[in-house]
Enzyme design. Structure first.
Site, PDB file in Angstrom:
ATOM      1  N   TRP A  39       0.877  -1.178   0.000  1.00 52.14           N
ATOM      2  CA  TRP A  39       0.000   0.000   0.000  1.00 52.14           C
ATOM      3  C   TRP A  39       0.916   1.230   0.000  1.00 52.14           C
ATOM      4  O   TRP A  39       1.660   1.436   0.950  1.00 52.14           O
ATOM      5  CB  TRP A  39      -0.876  -0.035   1.256  1.00 52.14           C
ATOM      6  CG  TRP A  39      -1.662   1.208   1.602  1.00 52.14           C
ATOM      7  CD1 TRP A  39      -1.376   2.101   2.603  1.00 52.14           C
ATOM      8  CD2 TRP A  39      -2.888   1.661   1.008  1.00 52.14           C
ATOM      9  NE1 TRP A  39      -2.330   3.077   2.666  1.00 52.14           N
ATOM     10  CE2 TRP A  39      -3.284   2.837   1.693  1.00 52.14           C
ATOM     11  CE3 TRP A  39      -3.688   1.195  -0.037  1.00 52.14           C
ATOM     12  CZ2 TRP A  39      -4.431   3.549   1.360  1.00 52.14           C
ATOM     13  CZ3 TRP A  39      -4.833   1.907  -0.356  1.00 52.14           C
ATOM     14  CH2 TRP A  39      -5.196   3.063   0.332  1.00 52.14           C
ATOM     15  N   SER A  41       1.279   4.464   0.868  1.00 51.79           N
ATOM     16  CA  SER A  41       0.472   5.281   1.769  1.00 51.79           C
ATOM     17  C   SER A  41       0.705   6.777   1.564  1.00 51.79           C
ATOM     18  O   SER A  41       1.849   7.243   1.593  1.00 51.79           O
ATOM     19  CB  SER A  41       0.852   4.889   3.207  1.00 51.79           C
ATOM     20  OG  SER A  41       0.480   5.876   4.121  1.00 51.79           O
ATOM     21  N   PHE A  43      -0.187   8.979   3.672  1.00 55.55           N
ATOM     22  CA  PHE A  43       0.261   9.385   5.008  1.00 55.55           C
ATOM     23  C   PHE A  43       1.782   9.166   5.115  1.00 55.55           C
ATOM     24  O   PHE A  43       2.530  10.029   5.570  1.00 55.55           O
ATOM     25  CB  PHE A  43      -0.481   8.523   6.041  1.00 55.55           C
ATOM     26  CG  PHE A  43      -0.161   8.791   7.478  1.00 55.55           C
ATOM     27  CD1 PHE A  43      -0.928   9.668   8.222  1.00 55.55           C
ATOM     28  CD2 PHE A  43       0.898   8.137   8.105  1.00 55.55           C
ATOM     29  CE1 PHE A  43      -0.639   9.901   9.573  1.00 55.55           C
ATOM     30  CE2 PHE A  43       1.191   8.368   9.440  1.00 55.55           C
ATOM     31  CZ  PHE A  43       0.419   9.263  10.185  1.00 55.55           C
ATOM     32  N   ASP A  54      -0.459  14.918   5.798  1.00 56.94           N
ATOM     33  CA  ASP A  54      -1.123  14.172   4.728  1.00 56.94           C
ATOM     34  C   ASP A  54      -2.374  14.957   4.326  1.00 56.94           C
ATOM     35  O   ASP A  54      -3.461  14.711   4.850  1.00 56.94           O
ATOM     36  CB  ASP A  54      -1.470  12.781   5.295  1.00 56.94           C
ATOM     37  CG  ASP A  54      -2.153  11.893   4.278  1.00 56.94           C
ATOM     38  OD1 ASP A  54      -2.111  12.212   3.070  1.00 56.94           O
ATOM     39  OD2 ASP A  54      -2.738  10.876   4.701  1.00 56.94           O
ATOM     40  N   ASP A  81      -2.268   4.628  -2.921  1.00 57.00           N
ATOM     41  CA  ASP A  81      -3.281   5.457  -2.276  1.00 57.00           C
ATOM     42  C   ASP A  81      -3.275   6.806  -3.003  1.00 57.00           C
ATOM     43  O   ASP A  81      -2.365   7.603  -2.813  1.00 57.00           O
ATOM     44  CB  ASP A  81      -2.868   5.585  -0.802  1.00 57.00           C
ATOM     45  CG  ASP A  81      -3.665   6.632  -0.056  1.00 57.00           C
ATOM     46  OD1 ASP A  81      -4.665   7.135  -0.598  1.00 57.00           O
ATOM     47  OD2 ASP A  81      -3.279   6.930   1.097  1.00 57.00           O
ATOM     48  N   ARG A 154     -13.073   4.388  -2.008  1.00 59.77           N
ATOM     49  CA  ARG A 154     -12.989   4.481  -0.537  1.00 59.77           C
ATOM     50  C   ARG A 154     -13.980   5.510  -0.044  1.00 59.77           C
ATOM     51  O   ARG A 154     -13.998   6.643  -0.533  1.00 59.77           O
ATOM     52  CB  ARG A 154     -11.553   4.871  -0.187  1.00 59.77           C
ATOM     53  CG  ARG A 154     -11.365   5.477   1.199  1.00 59.77           C
ATOM     54  CD  ARG A 154      -9.872   5.588   1.449  1.00 59.77           C
ATOM     55  NE  ARG A 154      -9.535   6.474   2.538  1.00 59.77           N
ATOM     56  CZ  ARG A 154      -8.286   6.671   2.947  1.00 59.77           C
ATOM     57  NH1 ARG A 154      -7.273   6.062   2.324  1.00 59.77           N
ATOM     58  NH2 ARG A 154      -8.044   7.493   3.932  1.00 59.77           N
ATOM     59  N   HIS A 185     -13.552   3.181   5.447  1.00 64.20           N
ATOM     60  CA  HIS A 185     -12.587   3.675   6.427  1.00 64.20           C
ATOM     61  C   HIS A 185     -13.280   4.132   7.692  1.00 64.20           C
ATOM     62  O   HIS A 185     -14.391   4.659   7.639  1.00 64.20           O
ATOM     63  CB  HIS A 185     -11.759   4.821   5.812  1.00 64.20           C
ATOM     64  CG  HIS A 185     -10.415   4.956   6.456  1.00 64.20           C
ATOM     65  ND1 HIS A 185      -9.898   4.028   7.311  1.00 64.20           N
ATOM     66  CD2 HIS A 185      -9.471   5.941   6.356  1.00 64.20           C
ATOM     67  CE1 HIS A 185      -8.702   4.416   7.721  1.00 64.20           C
ATOM     68  NE2 HIS A 185      -8.419   5.582   7.151  1.00 64.20           N
TER      69      HIS A 185
END
Ligand code: SPV
Ligand code: MG
Length: 552
Positions: A39, A41, A43, A54, A81, A154, A185
């Protein structure tokens, strides 16, 4: 292909477990730990690459760059992501095309407004309408390359506090829009919320979860509840932060790297991670090297009466000058020049000659034989491209470099300062290996190294010092041809009657390297001088030894 691999995993019976990565090395470690996919990310890359929050401050192209690095470093599929797709549906299209084109298996697009804020931050989390987000998903799937790409839709409905019903409504719409998977999420302190969602989800589209805020939930538990993909999004980043913080604090306090040695990865582990072995194999495979590896033979067998008692317990080569022996200094210079295969011929006080990783040879008859015999005591080492040096000289790195650059079959380092030293400083020719070269006038007070190495006509200690053009410093390089000539000269000497003189030597047993060289010259084998001007010294006497201390 990795995209197909991920699709196959989605079809399979097992949970798919992803680790978040923020750079290529964290991804590689996740792969080695056995995760099914990576993943990338937002973040993680905001933090690690930019040390920024982020919040869409990292651009699409910057994220893509990191995703490409990660994708190149691992064999497992990579899911990027992509936040909200970096804008509206039109931006999402380009995002999908770019990531698909880079071989990324899938992207995640969330229903946050642009710019977004990390789901986990306290405060507001604004969402675009369900229709707008559905448009983003349709845009991603219809973009060039988007059809094959795994598109994860998402929803941040639970993050925004809109409740399960809204999450369900959105998830259904995104699935209808063509999403390959749905990430529900949540930042609730327990997994209850997401488990409840999974329980009532009736769709066929697989569900994805990120258990950051409810870390007690296990893969097994989440899978049982109906989640197909479980993402441990930021644990690698946080592990790295904690380890770096702790070890750097200790290192700063202690001021010595050794104190944290046990707590950090070894260099070898890093070499392995980045593929140093493959790199070296490719170097050998694809980069032509005209030069064969050079090896070296150091002649350190001799005993010199005049240096007693200095050399009572060790040969000259092991004499220490400012804490390091001559041999140590020679070896480190040779190693720095890339010469790994180093042989030393020992004789007098052989047991005192010890340094790691040397090939050792012995000339037990060092008292009755000369340097030629010592050299041939190391006969197995006389091959390839070879440097031969006396064990009592210290010399500048540049002299070594110049010798290594010479393409001649035999090149000897010859000091042209001889003339000046002899004439102006009254240096005694006693014991000096002098040479006469072919094309240089003797009387020259200025030194300019000639472009072409000069051919040596005569070499030895009995040359008239006024006609000598220079002094052989005891360091020479030999090509395989040069070595063959050296062996030929040795055989010639060996074939002589025992008492017959050999050039300057009373008999062949006493012959020096210079006698072999003279034999080669007489046989019309070219022996060249690489001319230098000072930059070396020999330890032959107490005075030399004292001088060595003052010069180093
Ligand atoms: C990320 O890892 O960037 C994510 C997951 O999007 S989270 O940070 O929990 O929003
Ligand atoms: Mg993110």
């Amino acid at each position: 292909m990795k995209t197909q691999r991920f699709r196959d995993l989605l079809q399979g019976p097992h949970p798919i477990v992803l680790a978040g990565a923020h750079d290529a090395i964290s991804a590689k470690l996740a792969e080695r730990a056995g995760f099914d996919a990576i993943w990338v990310s937002s973040f993680g890359i905001s933090a690690a690459q930019k040390s920024m929050p982020d919040a869409n401050v990292v651009t699409m192209t910057e994220s893509l760059e990191v995703a490409k690095n990660i994708n190149a470093a691992v064999k497992i599929p990579v899911i990027a992501d992509c936040d909200n797709g970096y804008g509206n549906a039109i931006n999402v299209m380009r995002t999908a095309t770019e990531f698909a084109g880079a071989g990324i298996a899938g992207i995640s697009i969330e229903d946050a407004t642009f710019p977004k804020r990390c789901s986990l931050y306290p405060g507001r989390h604004d969402l675009v309408s369900t229709e707008e987000m559905a448009g983003r998903i349709r845009a991603a799937k219809s973009a060039p390359g988007g059809r094959e790409l795994v598109v994860i839709a998402r929803t941040e409905a639970l993050i925004s506090g809109l409740g399960i019903e809204e999450a369900m409504k959105r998830a259904t719409a995104y699935a209808q829009a063509g999403a390959d998977a749905l990430l529900i999420h949540s930042k609730a302190k327990s997994s209850q919320e997401v488990l409840e969602f999974a329980k009532i989800w009736r769709g066929k589209t697989p569900l994805v979860v990120v258990p950051t805020m409810f870390p007690t939930a296990s893969v097994e538990e989440l899978h049982q509840a109906g989640f197909k993909v479980i993402i441990f999004a930021n644990q690698a980043l946080r592990a790295a932060v904690a380890a770096m913080r702790d070890q750097l604090n200790i290192l700063r306090k202690e001021g010595r790297a050794e104190v944290i040695d046990g707590a950090i990865a070894s260099l070898e582990e890093v070499y392995d991670l980045v593929g140093v072995q493959e790199f070296q194999a490719r170097e050998e495979q694809f980069i032509p090297t005209s030069e064969e590896p050079v090896s070296a033979v150091i002649l350190a067998a001799g005993f010199e009466q005049q240096l007693l008692p200095l050399i009572e317990d060790r040969p000259k080569a092991m004499l220490e000058i400012k804490g390091r022996s001559i041999l140590e200094r020679q070896v480190s210079l040779l190693r720095a020049a890339g010469i790994r295969n180093i042989s030393v011929v020992r004789g007098y006080r052989a047991e005192a000659v010890h340094l790691p990783n040397l090939h050792l040879y012995e000339n037990p008859a060092y008292q009755t034989t000369g340097t030629a015999a010592s050299l041939f005591a190391a006969e197995p080492a006389l091959k390839g491209r070879l440097l031969i040096l006396y064990g009592d000289i210290l010399f500048d790195r540049t002299i070594l470099e110049r010798l290594l650059q010479s393409s001649a079959d035999v090149s000897l380092a010859v000091d042209r300062a001889w003339y000046d030293l002899y004439l102006t400083q009254g240096r005694s020719p006693e014991g000096a290996d002098l040479v006469i070269t072919h094309d240089h006038p003797v009387q020259s007070h200025r030194f300019l190294p000639s472009e072409e190495p000069a051919r040596i006509l005569k070499i030895g200690q009995r040359i008239d010092s006024k006609s000598a053009t220079g002094e052989f410093i005891g360091l020479g390089s030999f090509s395989p041809n040069g070595i063959a000539w050296l062996k030929e000269a040795f055989q010639v000497g060996q074939a002589l009657p025992q008492e017959a003189p050999f050039h300057e030597a009373r008999n062949f047993a006493k012959a020096s390297l210079t006698d072999l060289l003279q034999e080669m010259i007489n046989r019309e084998h070219p022996v060249h001088a690489v001319e230098i001007y000072k930059g070396w010294l020999e330890v032959d006497t107490f005075e030399d030894y004292r001088r060595a201390w003052s010069k180093l």
